[in-house]
Design a protein around this motif. Sequence first.
Motif, short mmCIF file in Angstrom:
data_model
loop_
_atom_site.label_atom_id
_atom_site.label_comp_id
_atom_site.label_asym_id
_atom_site.label_seq_id
_atom_site.Cartn_x
_atom_site.Cartn_y
_atom_site.Cartn_z
N TRP A 145 -3.94 -0.47 7.65
CA TRP A 145 -4.16 0.90 7.16
C TRP A 145 -4.04 1.92 8.28
O TRP A 145 -3.55 3.03 8.06
CB TRP A 145 -5.53 0.99 6.49
CG TRP A 145 -5.63 0.17 5.23
CD1 TRP A 145 -4.61 -0.12 4.36
CD2 TRP A 145 -6.79 -0.48 4.71
NE1 TRP A 145 -5.07 -0.90 3.32
CE2 TRP A 145 -6.40 -1.15 3.51
CE3 TRP A 145 -8.12 -0.58 5.12
CZ2 TRP A 145 -7.30 -1.88 2.74
CZ3 TRP A 145 -9.01 -1.31 4.35
CH2 TRP A 145 -8.61 -1.96 3.17
N TYR B 261 -3.69 8.21 3.69
CA TYR B 261 -4.99 8.12 3.03
C TYR B 261 -5.84 9.35 3.30
O TYR B 261 -5.70 10.02 4.33
CB TYR B 261 -5.74 6.86 3.53
CG TYR B 261 -4.89 5.62 3.44
CD1 TYR B 261 -4.58 5.06 2.21
CD2 TYR B 261 -4.37 5.02 4.58
CE1 TYR B 261 -3.78 3.94 2.11
CE2 TYR B 261 -3.57 3.89 4.50
CZ TYR B 261 -3.27 3.36 3.26
OH TYR B 261 -2.46 2.26 3.17
N TYR C 268 0.81 -1.21 0.00
CA TYR C 268 0.00 0.00 0.00
C TYR C 268 0.85 1.27 0.00
O TYR C 268 0.36 2.34 -0.36
CB TYR C 268 -0.96 -0.02 1.20
CG TYR C 268 -2.01 -1.10 1.07
CD1 TYR C 268 -3.17 -0.89 0.34
CD2 TYR C 268 -1.82 -2.35 1.64
CE1 TYR C 268 -4.12 -1.88 0.18
CE2 TYR C 268 -2.76 -3.36 1.49
CZ TYR C 268 -3.90 -3.12 0.77
OH TYR C 268 -4.83 -4.13 0.61
N ILE D 88 -9.92 4.86 0.21
CA ILE D 88 -10.20 3.42 0.17
C ILE D 88 -11.69 3.21 0.42
O ILE D 88 -12.26 3.77 1.36
CB ILE D 88 -9.37 2.65 1.21
CG1 ILE D 88 -7.89 2.79 0.91
CG2 ILE D 88 -9.77 1.18 1.24
CD1 ILE D 88 -6.97 2.04 1.88
#
Length: 279
Positions: free
Chosen positions: A141, A148, A116, A125
């Motif tokens: 994550w 992100y 990632y 996402i």
Amino acid sequence: MEDKIASLPNLRTVVDAYGLMAKKSLGQNFLLDGNITDKIIRLSLSAQNKKDFSGEKALEVGPGPGGLTRSVLKQNPEKMTVIEMDDRCIQIMRDIQDKTGSKLEIVSGDALAYDYSSLPAGVNIVSNLPYNISVPLLTMWLYDISHYSSLTLMFQKEVAERIMAEPGCKAYGRLSVLAQLQCDIVKLIDLNPNCFVPAPKIWSSVLLFLPGKTPLSKDEIKKVEALTSLAFGNRRKMIRQSLKQIPALEEKCLSLGIETTLRAENLSPQQYLALSRLI
């Protein structure tokens, strides 16, 4: 783009055409109602004060027959990447790619093994996560949440309740602490089992994760995880017992105003963070 997506056959036709019976081994439960997937994306965008995904990039794990994929593409992302390990679904993604061209990138492989860090910063996402890997993926994550822009994720309702649980609740635990330290979390919608094919035995919930203003470093997260592992590994015990291997525990807790007669579920995420910084 919306016209191109609208020209695709409906999802039930696609599922029948490819003999796409969901595989329990892959944690698959398909969401075939486009009205619901469109609503999920609208709710997510609204909560982020966004009109659409113009100029942004999106990533989806386990797109299945492509319900969420279509709904995201309708919102005009600059690019969308999907990660899928089911060959049947890969072919469905290629059918969508025939309409979208290079806007849709297809990655064939295991989402847990994907790098990632190779994604551009600020990706959104969006995923109806496979049940059997939802927590490992979320944890991965969360370690790098500042990379992100947002995470719009569907979980079993029980898992979503654990993520959002407040101190003192039975559901409150390690996942609650980590997620709440790293993100602002909004519940977008609960979904009845009958929304899915096949219908699972449980409800599902969609949560929106927005990176916090001061996310923790990976080293800080590791310390918090080690601390919460000790505490919640013996959650029925007072922390003076569950955390007794920490040197000078009494003094450290006293300096933070934490009573050592409390149990794991009584400490807030911020208290776990403060204590981890003294270890």
